[in-house]
Scaffold this motif. Structure first.
Motif, short mmCIF file in Angstrom:
data_model
loop_
_atom_site.label_atom_id
_atom_site.label_comp_id
_atom_site.label_asym_id
_atom_site.label_seq_id
_atom_site.Cartn_x
_atom_site.Cartn_y
_atom_site.Cartn_z
N VAL A 135 13.29 24.08 47.38
CA VAL A 135 13.64 24.82 48.48
C VAL A 135 11.53 25.33 48.52
N GLU A 136 10.69 25.23 47.82
CA GLU A 136 9.76 26.16 48.10
C GLU A 136 9.06 24.67 48.65
N ASP A 137 9.14 23.64 48.39
CA ASP A 137 8.25 22.86 48.52
C ASP A 137 8.20 22.41 49.65
N ASN A 138 9.75 21.53 50.01
CA ASN A 138 10.12 21.57 51.26
C ASN A 138 11.41 21.89 51.69
N GLU A 139 10.70 21.22 53.27
CA GLU A 139 12.15 23.28 54.06
C GLU A 139 13.45 22.13 54.53
N LEU A 140 13.52 20.46 54.58
CA LEU A 140 14.20 19.70 54.01
C LEU A 140 14.75 19.83 53.07
N ALA A 141 14.79 20.01 52.06
CA ALA A 141 15.40 20.53 50.99
C ALA A 141 17.40 20.39 51.63
N TYR A 142 16.64 21.99 52.21
CA TYR A 142 17.82 22.67 52.72
C TYR A 142 19.40 22.11 52.54
N LEU A 143 18.54 20.69 53.44
CA LEU A 143 19.69 19.64 54.58
C LEU A 143 20.45 18.70 53.16
N PHE A 144 20.20 18.37 52.18
CA PHE A 144 20.84 18.15 50.83
C PHE A 144 21.40 18.90 49.98
N LEU A 145 21.68 20.31 50.07
CA LEU A 145 22.08 20.64 48.74
C LEU A 145 23.44 20.62 48.71
N LYS A 146 24.02 19.99 49.69
CA LYS A 146 25.35 19.60 48.75
C LYS A 146 25.82 18.18 48.52
N SER A 147 24.24 18.12 48.43
CA SER A 147 24.80 15.66 47.65
C SER A 147 24.80 16.48 46.54
N PRO A 148 25.47 14.99 46.18
CA PRO A 148 26.13 14.91 44.72
C PRO A 148 24.75 15.23 44.25
N ALA A 149 23.64 13.97 44.51
CA ALA A 149 22.61 14.51 43.62
C ALA A 149 21.67 15.78 43.17
N ILE A 150 22.45 16.78 44.09
CA ILE A 150 21.52 17.86 43.47
C ILE A 150 22.04 18.37 42.17
N LYS A 151 23.34 18.64 42.25
CA LYS A 151 24.11 18.54 41.02
C LYS A 151 23.84 17.68 39.25
N ILE A 152 23.29 16.58 39.86
CA ILE A 152 22.96 16.05 38.76
C ILE A 152 21.54 16.55 38.52
N TYR A 153 21.01 16.92 39.46
CA TYR A 153 18.94 17.00 39.36
C TYR A 153 18.81 18.07 38.64
N GLU A 154 20.20 19.49 38.65
CA GLU A 154 20.19 20.68 37.82
C GLU A 154 20.44 20.10 37.02
N LYS A 155 21.96 19.56 36.35
CA LYS A 155 22.11 19.23 34.67
C LYS A 155 20.98 18.64 33.86
N ILE A 156 20.18 17.47 34.52
CA ILE A 156 19.13 17.32 34.66
C ILE A 156 18.34 18.03 33.64
N ASN A 157 17.43 19.69 34.88
CA ASN A 157 16.24 20.10 34.44
C ASN A 157 17.20 21.06 33.05
N GLU A 158 18.50 21.17 33.27
CA GLU A 158 19.63 22.38 32.92
C GLU A 158 19.03 21.96 31.34
N ALA A 159 19.17 20.12 30.38
CA ALA A 159 19.06 19.74 29.24
C ALA A 159 18.08 19.68 29.17
N LEU A 160 17.36 19.46 29.76
CA LEU A 160 15.47 19.30 29.35
C LEU A 160 14.70 20.42 29.66
N SER A 161 15.51 21.82 29.47
CA SER A 161 15.07 23.33 30.19
C SER A 161 14.13 23.85 30.93
N THR A 162 13.98 22.92 31.49
CA THR A 162 13.64 23.57 33.00
C THR A 162 13.80 24.58 33.83
N GLN A 163 14.59 25.14 34.11
CA GLN A 163 15.04 26.00 34.80
C GLN A 163 14.35 26.52 34.35
N LYS A 164 15.05 27.44 36.13
CA LYS A 164 13.92 29.16 35.48
C LYS A 164 15.01 30.15 36.00
#
Length: 437
Positions: free
Chosen positions: A365-394
């Motif tokens: 969201v901070e880097d690109n306003e267009l990200a708001y348009l894709f928050l409902k995409s299934p890819a967002i959940k995958i993105y969150e899960k990957i970052n959770e596994a890599l311990s890169t969430q804030k």
């Protein structure tokens, strides 16, 4: 004899001022001929505007009584106090944005005026309350030109440099802003429905206002509080406010406002806070939003307590550097739904340990306003899960006293089924064993 004559004349004036009048006479003439504090009852017809009211008077129409302007100015201009307009349709005001004056269906500049049961359409502003006090606006319906023309039209109800007004039970749609409030203090706005506007409610430089039990549906933004303080928002509903960078409520450059017991449902962002301090967010429900609360680093010293977060794509996103806000008060934090498991061994409905809510979406969201348009995409959940596994969430939130919903107890009659179920299970097991043997 003189007293009797005076009485007869007085009764005659009262009867004449209260009788229905013919539309053959111009409406302006009828108003001019009505005595001060008199009552003018109009027929169920169309009357030509534009009209000007310069004395206390009550004008009452019927179901289809219409005042139609000439399309070149204000349809109704009220320059007096103690004026009442009731049961009227107001239409065909000037839509010219290039004039020195922003024209309206009704423009009022007096005090203690009342506008009740009105329908206003095909005008620039619907009702413009300017430098007035103690105005009552009740059950007024304003319809604009539609979302495709938001930039070329005015607001449904506009309050400028005014105070102590009550706006209630109104319906506003397809205008630029539904209710616009500028340099206007101590107003109450309650039980209104606003849809298909830019901002359902828009406060600018206005303090000590209250809005209560309003519904904001399908707007670009539900309500915007800007450069204002001591606003109380209570028991309002913000729903389906979707679009490019949409929100249920924005609080921007504002302080000491209270957001209490509201519902935020299916918005792109429930609450968006920027450059604001010391606002209290308490007892609100955030469910099925893309982002429940978006909090920029320029907003500090907010208090969040007893809020419910459930099934949002992201409950909270803090954008930018770390901001200092409080996620509990007096030992009461917030409900985080089933998304975060919280132990409560002592059964006091407060978690035994702090909750950390984490996310990696803040960076998108901070880097690109267009990200708001894709928050409902299934890819967002995958993105969150990957970052959770890599311990890169804030860490977005640390809630030291997370609240837990009390489990609903089974009704007493349900207890009667327990022995029956046990007996049925025993019979079934016995029969099955006898068949096997």
């Amino acid at each position: 004899m003189n007293r009797l004559l005076i009485l007869i004349v007085g009764i005659g004036v009262w009867i004449l001022s209260s009788l229905p009048v013919s539309a053959d006479v111009s409406l302006q003439q009828l108003i001019d001929e009505t005595p001060m504090n008199g009552e003018l009852i109009l027929e169920n017809k169309q009357y030509d505007g534009n009209i000007e009211i310069t004395k206390p008077i009550t004008i009452i129409g019927k179901k289809a009584t219409t005042i139609r302007g000439d399309g070149k100015g204000n349809v109704v201009l009220v320059k007096a106090s103690n004026v009442t307009l009731k049961n009227l349709i107001i239409e065909n005001g000037s839509l010219n944005r290039s004039s020195d004056e922003e024209y309206s269906g009704i423009r009022t500049m007096g005090e203690h005026n009342q506008f009740i049961n009105l329908v206003i359409h095909d005008v620039y502003h619907g009702l413009y309350i300017n430098s007035s006090k103690h105005t009552l606006v009740k059950n007024v319906k304003v319809t604009g030109q539609g979302t495709g023309k938001l930039g070329s039209q005015g607001n449904g109800i506009q309050l400028v440099r005014t105070s102590n007004n009550l706006i209630e039970d109104c319906t506003i749609s397809k205008t630029r802003d539904g209710i616009y409030v500028e340099y206007a203090d101590k107003n109450e706005i309650r039980n209104n429905y606003v849809s298909e506007t830019r901002y359902g409610l828009h406060y600018m430089y206005s303090n000590d206002n209250t809005f209560y039990k309003n519904r904001f549906n399908k707007n670009t933004g539900g309500a915007a509080i800007m450069h204002s303080q001591n606003i109380v928002l209570k028991e309002n509903q913000f729903s389906f406010n979707q679009g490019s960078r949409s929100f249920g409520l924005i609080i921007q450059t504002s302080t000491s406002n209270t957001v209490l017991d509201n519902e935020f449902y299916l918005n792109q962002r429930g609450i968006y806070l920027e450059q604001s301090t010391q606002n209290k967010i308490e007892g609100n429900k955030f469910f099925h939003n893309d982002i429940g609360v978006e909090l920029w680093t320029t907003s500090t010293s907010q208090v969040f307590t007893k809020n419910h977060f459930e099934q949002n794509i992201a409950n909270v996103l803090t954008i930018g550097a770390e901001s200092y806000n409080q996620w509990n008060q007096n030992g009461m934090g917030n409900y985080w739904g089933t998304e975060l498991s919280v132990l409560d061994l002592d059964q006091n409905q407060i978690g035994d340990s702090p909750v950390e809510y984490r996310s990696s979406l803040y960076k998108l969201v901070e880097d690109n306003e267009l990200a708001y348009l894709f928050l409902k995409s299934p890819a967002i959940k995958i993105y969150e899960k990957i970052n959770e596994a890599l311990s890169t969430q804030k860490v977005m939130v640390v809630d030291e006293f997370p609240l837990i919903e009390k489990e609903k107890e089974s009704p007493p009659w349900m207890l009667l089924f327990i022995p029956a179920i046990a007996i049925a299970g025993w019979i079934f097991t016995k029969k099955r064993r006898s068949r096997l043997s």
